[in-house]
Design an enzyme around this catalytic site. Structure first.
Site, PDB file in Angstrom:
ATOM      1  N   ARG A 243      27.472 -34.929 -35.775  1.00  0.00           N
ATOM      2  CA  ARG A 243      26.375 -35.235 -34.868  1.00  0.00           C
ATOM      3  C   ARG A 243      26.704 -34.674 -33.490  1.00  0.00           C
ATOM      4  NH1 ARG A 243      23.633 -36.007 -38.483  1.00  0.00           N
ATOM      5  NH2 ARG A 243      22.172 -37.680 -38.982  1.00  0.00           N
ATOM      6  N   GLU A 272      20.366 -31.929 -28.647  1.00  0.00           N
ATOM      7  CA  GLU A 272      19.596 -30.930 -29.392  1.00  0.00           C
ATOM      8  C   GLU A 272      18.122 -31.333 -29.474  1.00  0.00           C
ATOM      9  OE1 GLU A 272      20.184 -31.989 -34.053  1.00  0.00           O
ATOM     10  OE2 GLU A 272      22.002 -31.249 -33.094  1.00  0.00           O
ATOM     11  N   HIS A 290      21.224 -27.112 -36.914  1.00  0.00           N
ATOM     12  CA  HIS A 290      21.221 -28.374 -37.665  1.00  0.00           C
ATOM     13  C   HIS A 290      20.636 -28.161 -39.067  1.00  0.00           C
ATOM     14  CE1 HIS A 290      21.269 -32.993 -36.941  1.00  0.00           C
ATOM     15  NE2 HIS A 290      21.543 -32.706 -38.201  1.00  0.00           N
TER      16      HIS A 290
END
Length: 331
Positions: A243, A272, A290
């Site tokens: 993460r 993000e 991601h």
């Protein structure tokens, strides 16, 4: 006009049409197939009168949202991560949270290892060099990276995905696997992964390739910052598929520029989809948006599990992967 007796749910982002059709068999569905990005205020407005919400892991569900949306009973994340949920506030409000574990484990482990290999072997740098028309001759040290086979693979966070990466490293590439975790694995799991438990300092100092696979929380915020990076070998690589926020991205960019470590591969970022601008200016980092779980089969399985949690809880009274099982009746 007949009034529907189906529970009302909200799907916050575009999803597979077949999953949307599945939900429509059981619910009055308000969907967002245009994939608009809603503000928190717009999300609260959309949630009025809804009993369930299908979330993607970015939508914050906290005390303020719950107070403004009293009809809400379940929030079903399509992701395995759930740091967008304030579980304590949800439990206090009698709202269930669910996530999508297991279905993405192997796919994400595949990607983690792919990112490790691309980083260690400088694949992104080499491709940019070639595409830029700079390749005019071969040289003995051109984009010479670091070894993967026989090297030391260090894993911080040894859950399902970490274990999958460990098995790939040990069995596929003959790597020495070490790990650090909040709690040590049982002996049988360690043997299966061919992994040895070490302290965090030893992990950092010994790693040839450090892979981060731990959940994000206030306690894990900036687990890797300037002090930790300074402990690593100058030849080491760092991979983050966990993460954003676990790594201090500004400190990492400085460490890459100063060659404190050799390279990094990042699939997640603090704040993000914003990426720290300093990371965009260093060549020795591989950046992906991601996508660790991004195969069609896995993403479809994730979406079906989130849908099944909504159906299971609102229609049958039992979710499949509850994060905060509620003891109170949800009639």
């Amino acid at each position: 006009m007949a009034i529907s007796t189906k529970p009302a749910i909200l799907v916050v982002r575009a999803i597979f049409p077949e999953v949307l059709a599945k939900l429509a068999q059981h619910f009055d569905v308000e969907s967002n197939q245009a994939d608009a990005l809603w503000t928190p205020e717009q999300l609260q407005a959309k949630l009025q009168g809804k009993q369930g919400v299908f979330t993607m892991g970015a939508e914050r569900i906290d005390a303020a949202v719950l107070a403004a949306c009293p009809s809400l009973k379940i929030c079903a994340n399509m992701t395995v991560g759930y740091n967008n949920f304030d579980l304590a506030a949800m439990t206090a409000a009698g709202v269930l949270g669910t996530n999508a574990p297991d279905v993405l484990t192997e796919t994400t482990a595949d990607f983690g290892f792919a990112l490790l290999m691309a980083t260690a072997r400088r694949i992104a740098e080499a491709e940019h060099f070639l595409r830029g028309g700079h390749w005019t001759r071969w040289s003995y040290d051109m984009f010479a990276g670091s070894e993967i086979h026989g090297s030391t693979l260090a894993i911080l966070g040894m859950g399902r995905i970490g274990q999958g990466i460990a098995r790939r490293g040990a069995l596929g590439f003959g790597m020495k696997v070490i790990y650090h975790n909040r709690s040590r694995l049982d002996a049988a799991t360690e043997a299966d992964c061919k992994a040895a438990f070490v302290g965090k300092d030893e992990l950092l100092q010994t790693a040839d390739h450090l892979v981060l696979v731990l959940p994000y929380s206030a306690q894990t915020h900036h687990t890797i910052s300037a002090a930790e990076l300074a402990q690593m070998k100058p030849t080491a690589t760092l991979i983050n598929i966990a993460r954003g926020g676990i790594v201090d991205d500004a400190a990492l960019a400085a460490a890459l520029r100063n060659k404190t470590i050799a390279a990094a591969g990042l699939d997640v970022f603090e704040g993000e989809p914003h990426v720290h601008p300093d990371l965009m200016t260093v060549p020795n980092v591989v950046l992906t948006p991601h996508i660790a779980s991004a195969t069609l089969g896995t993403r479809l399985a994730m979406a079906h599990l989130a849908a099944d949690n909504l159906i299971g809880y609102l229609i049958h009274g039992q979710a499949l992967t509850a994060l905060n099982p509620l003891s109170v009746s949800q009639d």
